[in-house]
Motif scaffolding. Structure first.
Motif, PDB file in Angstrom:
ATOM      1  N   LEU B 103       0.843  -0.898  -0.290  1.00 30.85           N
ATOM      2  CA  LEU B 103       0.163   0.179   0.050  1.00 30.85           C
ATOM      3  C   LEU B 103       1.051   0.944  -0.241  1.00 30.85           C
ATOM      4  O   LEU B 103       0.448   1.691  -0.388  1.00 30.85           O
ATOM      5  CB  LEU B 103      -1.278  -0.156   0.972  1.00 30.85           C
ATOM      6  CG  LEU B 103      -2.499  -1.168   1.397  1.00 30.85           C
ATOM      7  CD1 LEU B 103      -2.942  -0.476   2.320  1.00 30.85           C
ATOM      8  CD2 LEU B 103      -3.058  -0.381  -0.568  1.00 30.85           C
ATOM      9  N   TRP B 226      -7.283   3.749  -9.844  1.00 35.24           N
ATOM     10  CA  TRP B 226      -6.891   2.863  -8.801  1.00 35.24           C
ATOM     11  C   TRP B 226      -7.406   0.986  -9.167  1.00 35.24           C
ATOM     12  O   TRP B 226      -5.871   0.500  -8.488  1.00 35.24           O
ATOM     13  CB  TRP B 226      -8.062   2.642  -7.896  1.00 35.24           C
ATOM     14  CG  TRP B 226      -8.237   1.172  -6.877  1.00 35.24           C
ATOM     15  CD1 TRP B 226      -9.603   1.260  -7.140  1.00 35.24           C
ATOM     16  CD2 TRP B 226      -7.768   0.339  -5.761  1.00 35.24           C
ATOM     17  NE1 TRP B 226      -9.759   0.024  -6.578  1.00 35.24           N
ATOM     18  CE2 TRP B 226      -8.046   0.160  -6.015  1.00 35.24           C
ATOM     19  CE3 TRP B 226      -6.680   0.902  -5.438  1.00 35.24           C
ATOM     20  CZ2 TRP B 226      -7.660  -1.153  -4.677  1.00 35.24           C
ATOM     21  CZ3 TRP B 226      -5.809  -0.308  -4.728  1.00 35.24           C
ATOM     22  CH2 TRP B 226      -7.103  -1.244  -4.333  1.00 35.24           C
ATOM     23  N   TRP B 230      -3.313  -1.309  -8.983  1.00 37.03           N
ATOM     24  CA  TRP B 230      -3.636  -2.596  -8.093  1.00 37.03           C
ATOM     25  C   TRP B 230      -2.854  -3.774  -8.674  1.00 37.03           C
ATOM     26  O   TRP B 230      -2.057  -4.305  -8.556  1.00 37.03           O
ATOM     27  CB  TRP B 230      -4.814  -2.215  -7.323  1.00 37.03           C
ATOM     28  CG  TRP B 230      -5.308  -2.864  -6.113  1.00 37.03           C
ATOM     29  CD1 TRP B 230      -6.283  -4.479  -6.699  1.00 37.03           C
ATOM     30  CD2 TRP B 230      -4.279  -3.414  -4.873  1.00 37.03           C
ATOM     31  NE1 TRP B 230      -6.075  -5.389  -4.857  1.00 37.03           N
ATOM     32  CE2 TRP B 230      -5.023  -5.028  -4.335  1.00 37.03           C
ATOM     33  CE3 TRP B 230      -3.731  -3.231  -4.331  1.00 37.03           C
ATOM     34  CZ2 TRP B 230      -4.239  -5.111  -2.935  1.00 37.03           C
ATOM     35  CZ3 TRP B 230      -2.683  -3.218  -3.339  1.00 37.03           C
ATOM     36  CH2 TRP B 230      -3.331  -4.185  -2.705  1.00 37.03           C
ATOM     37  N   VAL B 279     -11.150  -0.553  -0.544  1.00 36.92           N
ATOM     38  CA  VAL B 279     -10.710   0.814  -1.328  1.00 36.92           C
ATOM     39  C   VAL B 279     -12.483   1.419  -1.456  1.00 36.92           C
ATOM     40  O   VAL B 279     -12.818   2.248  -2.428  1.00 36.92           O
ATOM     41  CB  VAL B 279      -9.514   0.526  -1.618  1.00 36.92           C
ATOM     42  CG1 VAL B 279      -9.115   1.779  -3.005  1.00 36.92           C
ATOM     43  CG2 VAL B 279      -7.970   0.165  -0.935  1.00 36.92           C
ATOM     44  N   GLU B 280     -12.729  -0.117  -2.514  1.00 37.33           N
ATOM     45  CA  GLU B 280     -13.964  -0.040  -3.335  1.00 37.33           C
ATOM     46  C   GLU B 280     -15.383   0.515  -2.816  1.00 37.33           C
ATOM     47  O   GLU B 280     -15.611   1.003  -2.593  1.00 37.33           O
ATOM     48  CB  GLU B 280     -14.147  -0.972  -4.711  1.00 37.33           C
ATOM     49  CG  GLU B 280     -13.579  -0.273  -5.473  1.00 37.33           C
ATOM     50  CD  GLU B 280     -13.195  -1.647  -6.737  1.00 37.33           C
ATOM     51  OE1 GLU B 280     -14.090  -2.898  -5.930  1.00 37.33           O
ATOM     52  OE2 GLU B 280     -12.182  -2.487  -7.313  1.00 37.33           O
ATOM     53  N   ILE B 283     -13.880   4.332   1.024  1.00 33.00           N
ATOM     54  CA  ILE B 283     -13.169   4.765  -0.047  1.00 33.00           C
ATOM     55  C   ILE B 283     -13.769   5.067  -1.022  1.00 33.00           C
ATOM     56  O   ILE B 283     -14.310   6.691  -0.216  1.00 33.00           O
ATOM     57  CB  ILE B 283     -11.741   4.805  -0.128  1.00 33.00           C
ATOM     58  CG1 ILE B 283     -11.063   3.872   1.073  1.00 33.00           C
ATOM     59  CG2 ILE B 283     -11.010   5.919  -0.735  1.00 33.00           C
ATOM     60  CD1 ILE B 283      -9.349   4.494   0.901  1.00 33.00           C
TER      61      ILE B 283
END
Lengths: 311, 299
Positions: B103, B226, B230, B279-280, B283
């Motif tokens: 990360l 993103w 990733w 994250v999805e 955030i």
């Protein structure tokens, strides 16, 4: 309001006396209309500007390598890259490698879309199917396909099967997700038209849902292609590393097995940097071709023509 | 009109049913007009219950398959063994180190990519030549998978974090720029005129007019960026694994796969999924709710 209305006629109305403007000479405004200069007219053409920029980028690239005297082992000049690309195409069978990549990709893509369609069909026709589909996509969509490659290599060995398995994973979830979202967004009116015609199951999906949700299906196909292309190149790079310590048949030296990722990896290992750049250029070219020839054409023949999406 | 209609009625003959009065209108017997759903139906109407059941079902069938078919742990570990491995790495703190390693690189690359993208976009919006340069560059680099630059990056920056950051930047930059630029182009002329009316120019025009108006495509770009970053990062760590070095989750997957510690591979895969979901769904969902959903630009 009433007061104002009453006051209206009483208020004196001023009328300006009429008069004539005697001398209205030529105004000094200069040219009212002027032809654009050559340069302006040329630079108003979009493609001329873009190609100029492209040529400019290439010239800067070439000049940078000459002026800054960059060691060719670190960064090859444009002329070296172009020469390497031609040489690779003519003498080293680069086309075969490109074809290897594309055919692997194509196999994975077709199978992946097939599986996605079956999943979504299940998802649309039964409630259990919907739940299964949403749970699976929510879980597996965030997982980068390439992360499955080590397991795939254990299950299927070093070879095309492992790559195709990984590709499938990178295609199925985005395609299924977008298709399903698109189907959910189809308007109730269109659904009722379908039910009115007595359409059920497959025919209902093919005749009503698919055309109505085509923009999101196309988005899904595009994202699927982008993920698959990235995964394929990455997988070939990883295989490149594997070939060093096992005697896999992928891309044994001198043969034209292996795809573009493998070519890039192998040339980098041999420090043939112009050939690495040539490999990158062909990756870009293949990407641009697929995007502009295939997807653009599909888009123009379907969603643009049907007026579902503007230019 | 009325005349013509009368004519056709006479011509074709209209059947009028004789009127009648229904004498007895009673509720028929033996009919349940309203019925409470059964307990099973009521429970199965709750979305979360159904989804959790499916998740449980998947886990149970995975476990049962490995038990019954007696699959080698080396080939396909059972769910319980994988969870155990995950728990073990959590206790030793190893997994958190790996997550942090991945990360931290991702965040540095992502932020650097966004800043670069912002600079490019400012140049592109304020001048025509800037726009041309940007659209040419984007068209060229967008189809190039960032991971394919890794061999060169390793040559330029050596084996280590800078190479990973370089490819992460590349994977974020073009996706975000392309999506934002498309969003900017689609901003309505009315909004632009409002901005010009207020005499907004340069950076203020971008910040006050273009960015809010194009926010839903910017957000899409951020999400795609993103996802690409990733995927690229995990892929890059795998390739690194093949060469040397150490690092995050991708390397953990590779190393354990190579040592045939497949339960640890699965533990790492779980972690990758969890980080992705976090994250999805936490955030980006939050940003979405606080901006485009609140502003009524997206439902």
């Amino acid at each position: 309001m009433a007061e104002g209305g009453a006051a209206g006629p009483a208020a004196a109305v001023i009328i300006r006396s009429e008069y004539e403007h005697k001398s209205l000479g030529k105004a000094g405004t200069g040219e009212v209309q002027r032809r654009l200069s050559w340069f302006e007219r040329l630079s108003n053409i979009d493609s001329v500007r873009k190609y100029t920029v492209l040529v400019g980028v290439l010239v800067i690239w070439e000049l940078y390598t000459i002026v800054a005297d960059v060691p060719p082992l670190m960064f090859s000049s444009f002329s070296d890259t172009a020469a390497a690309l031609v040489n690779a195409l003519v003498n080293e069978g680069l086309l075969q490698n490109i074809w290897n990549s594309i055919s692997t990709l194509f196999k994975g893509y077709v199978i992946g879309i097939g599986i996605a369609v079956v999943l979504v069909t299940l998802g649309v026709t039964t409630r259990f199917g919907t739940d299964l589909l949403t749970t699976l996509t929510a879980m597996l969509n965030p997982l980068p396909a390439i992360a499955l490659l080590p397991m795939a290599m254990i299950w299927f060995g070093l070879g095309e099967a492992a790559i195709i398995f990984t590709l499938l994973h990178s295609i199925i979830w985005p395609v299924a997700l977008n298709m399903h979202t698109g189907f959910l967004g189809v308007s109730e009116t269109q659904r009722m038209v379908g039910r009115n015609y007595g359409l059920k199951n497959i025919r209902y999906i093919v005749k009503i849902l698919m055309p109505a949700a085509f923009p999101s299906i196309l988005t899904g196909l595009r994202i699927g292609w982008a993920y698959a292309w990235r995964t394929l190149i990455a997988a070939e790079l990883v295989f490149g590393g594997q070939v060093m310590d096992t005697s896999g048949q992928m891309g044994a030296k001198g043969s034209n097995a292996g795809g573009l990722g493998w070519i890039i990896f192998q040339n980098q290992m041999d420090l043939r940097i112009p050939y690495v750049f040539a490999g990158l250029l062909s990756v870009i070219l293949v990407g641009v071709l697929i995007e502009n020839l295939i997807f653009r054409t599909i888009e123009e023949r379907t969603v643009r023509k049907w007026g579902m999406q503007k230019a | 009109m009325g005349h013509a209609k009368g004519m056709s009625e006479i011509q074709f003959g209209v059947h009028v049913r004789p009127e009648f009065v229904a004498e007895v209108l009673t509720v028929p017997d033996n009919v349940n007009i309203e019925r409470r759903l059964s307990r099973f139906e009521r429970i199965s109407n709750i979305n979360a219950v159904r989804k959790l059941t499916i998740l449980l079902g998947l886990i149970v069938s995975w476990e049962a398959y490995t038990q019954i078919a007696n699959v080698e742990v080396l080939l396909f570990p059972s769910f319980s063994i994988s969870i155990q491995a995950l728990w073990e790495t959590m206790l030793t703190g190893e997994i958190f180190e790996k997550i942090w390693a991945s990360l931290s690189i991702l965040v540095v690359g992502y932020v650097a990519g966004l800043l670069l993208s912002a600079v490019l976009l400012i140049v592109a919006v304020t001048s025509r030549i800037g726009g041309d340069i940007l659209s040419t560059l984007t068209a060229m680099f967008q189809p190039l998978p960032a991971i394919s630059l890794l061999p060169l990056a390793m040559l330029w920056f050596g084996l280590g974090a800078p190479s990973l950051i370089f490819v992460t930047i590349h994977s974020v930059l073009w996706a975000v720029t392309l999506s934002t630029l498309t969003g900017f182009m689609a901003v309505s002329e009315t909004l632009r005129m409002v901005g010009r009316n207020y005499d907004l120019r340069g950076i203020f025009y971008i910040l006050k007019i273009l960015v809010p108006a194009a926010f839903s495509s910017i957000l899409t770009g951020l999400k795609i960026g993103w996802a690409f970053a990733w995927r690229t990062l995990i892929g890059a760590e795998l390739v690194f694994g093949a060469l040397s070095g150490k690092g995050g989750l991708g390397w953990m997957i590779y190393e354990n796969g190579d040592n045939l510690d497949t339960e640890y591979v699965f533990a790492a895969l779980f972690t990758v999924i969890l980080v992705g979901l976090l994250v999805e769904n936490v955030i980006f969902r939050n940003i979405e709710m606080k901006t485009v959903n609140k502003w009524g630009m997206q439902h």
